[in-house]
Design a protein around this motif. Structure first.
Motif, short mmCIF file in Angstrom:
data_model
loop_
_atom_site.label_atom_id
_atom_site.label_comp_id
_atom_site.label_asym_id
_atom_site.label_seq_id
_atom_site.Cartn_x
_atom_site.Cartn_y
_atom_site.Cartn_z
N GLU A 137 0.82 -1.21 0.00
CA GLU A 137 0.00 0.00 0.00
C GLU A 137 0.86 1.27 0.00
O GLU A 137 1.89 1.34 0.67
N LYS A 138 0.40 2.26 -0.75
CA LYS A 138 1.02 3.57 -0.80
C LYS A 138 -0.08 4.62 -0.67
O LYS A 138 -1.21 4.42 -1.12
N LEU A 139 0.25 5.73 -0.07
CA LEU A 139 -0.66 6.86 0.03
C LEU A 139 -0.03 8.03 -0.70
O LEU A 139 1.12 8.41 -0.41
N ARG A 149 3.66 17.00 -4.74
CA ARG A 149 3.14 15.64 -4.60
C ARG A 149 4.02 14.92 -3.58
O ARG A 149 5.23 15.09 -3.59
N GLU A 150 3.41 14.09 -2.77
CA GLU A 150 4.18 13.25 -1.86
C GLU A 150 3.56 11.86 -1.83
O GLU A 150 2.33 11.73 -1.88
N THR A 151 4.40 10.84 -1.75
CA THR A 151 3.93 9.46 -1.66
C THR A 151 4.52 8.83 -0.41
O THR A 151 5.72 8.92 -0.16
N PHE A 152 3.67 8.20 0.37
CA PHE A 152 4.08 7.59 1.63
C PHE A 152 3.82 6.09 1.59
O PHE A 152 2.90 5.62 0.93
N ASP A 153 4.62 5.33 2.32
CA ASP A 153 4.41 3.89 2.45
C ASP A 153 3.20 3.63 3.32
O ASP A 153 3.00 4.28 4.35
N GLY A 154 2.39 2.66 2.91
CA GLY A 154 1.24 2.25 3.70
C GLY A 154 -0.04 2.93 3.26
O GLY A 154 -0.04 3.96 2.58
N GLY A 155 -1.19 2.33 3.63
CA GLY A 155 -2.49 2.92 3.36
C GLY A 155 -2.94 3.77 4.53
O GLY A 155 -2.19 4.01 5.47
#
Length: 222
Positions: free
Chosen positions: A120-122, A136-142
Motif C-alpha cells: 500500500e502507498k498513500l 506531490r508526496e507518496t508515503f508507504d502504507g495505506g
C-alpha cells in the motif's frame, strides 16, 4: 545478424523521413524505430516496433517490465532499457506539462502506477486555489497503516500554502471498495481541513478500478 531496413523505400525509412520532414511527420511505430534502431533476423525495425505497439501503447510501455519487453524476439537488454527510458522521459514531460488537476480523469492518470504495486502507498496532491499542483508526496502504507496522520498531512499542506488536497491510496487486493478505516480517515481529514482552511477535494481508492469519495459517495459533496 540484425535484419536492417535498407530494402524499404527511402521515403518510408524512419531516419530519412525524420531528416526530410521532421519528427512530427513520424508515426508512433517510426518514432519507436528511431529509439531501438535495429530489428532482428527476418524482422526489420519497423516490424519489430509495430509488434511491440500492437501489444502496448506508449502509456502502456511505462508500466510493462523490461523482462516482458525482452520476451519480444529482437528486444535485447539494451533495447528494453532504451524503451523504458523513452517511456519515463515521456511520463516526466507529461507531468511537467500538466500544472493543474482539473478533473477526476486528470488525477486518475497520475495513479496508474499504484495499480501495479503489491504494497500500500498513500499519495497526496497539494493544490492552490486554481487547482495548480504545488507538490506531490507518496508515503508507504495505506490510511490504516501509513506512518502519517491526517494532522501531519494538513500540516504539510499549510506549510505549502495549499488551499486544497487530493489523496489516493491503493488496495493491493485489487478491491476498490473503501474500508471503514478509509471512511473514518476521510471524514477526519475533511473536518480537520475545514478548520485549517484546507479543502479535501477527493480521496481515491485504487484497485482494479478507482473509487472516488466525491463521485461515488456523499461524504465530500457540498
Amino acid at each position: 545478424m540484425d535484419y536492417t531496413i535498407k530494402d524499404v523505400p527511402r521515403s518510408e525509412q524512419p531516419r530519412e523521413k525524420l531528416n526530410d520532414h521532421g519528427a512530427e511527420s513520424l508515426t508512433d511505430t517510426e518514432l519507436l524505430s528511431i529509439i531501438i534502431r535495429t530489428g532482428t533476423q527476418g524482422k526489420n525495425v519497423k516490424q519489430l516496433s509495430g509488434q511491440i505497439l500492437s501489444e502496448y501503447s506508449f502509456q502502456g510501455l511505462l508500466n510493462v517490465s523490461r523482462s516482458e519487453l525482452e520476451d519480444f524476439d529482437g528486444v535485447s537488454t539494451v533495447k528494453s532499457g532504451q524503451i523504458k527510458a523513452m517511456a519515463e522521459i515521456a511520463n516526466r514531460m507529461r507531468r511537467e506539462k500538466r500544472e493543474t488537476l482539473e478533473s477526476l480523469s486528470d488525477v486518475e492518470s497520475e495513479l496508474e502506477d499504484l495499480k501495479l504495486l503489491d504494497s500500500e502507498k498513500l499519495r497526496v496532491f497539494f493544490l492552490n486555489s486554481g487547482n495548480e499542483v504545488l507538490g506531490r508526496e507518496t508515503f508507504d502504507g495505506g490510511v490504516s497503516s501509513v506512518e502519517i496522520s491526517s494532522e501531519d498531512l494538513l500540516r504539510s499542506a499549510v506549510s505549502k500554502n495549499a488551499a486544497a488536497i487530493v489523496i489516493a491510496h491503493n488496495h493491493p487486493s485489487g478491491k476498490s471498495e473503501p474500508t471503514e478505516a478509509d471512511r473514518d480517515f476521510t471524514e477526519n481529514l475533511k473536518v480537520s481541513g475545514e478548520v485549517l482552511g484546507v479543502e479535501l477535494l477527493d480521496h481515491l481508492v485504487v484497485g482494479r478500478k478507482v473509487y472516488s469519495f466525491r463521485r461515488d459517495s456523499d461524504m465530500l459533496n457540498p
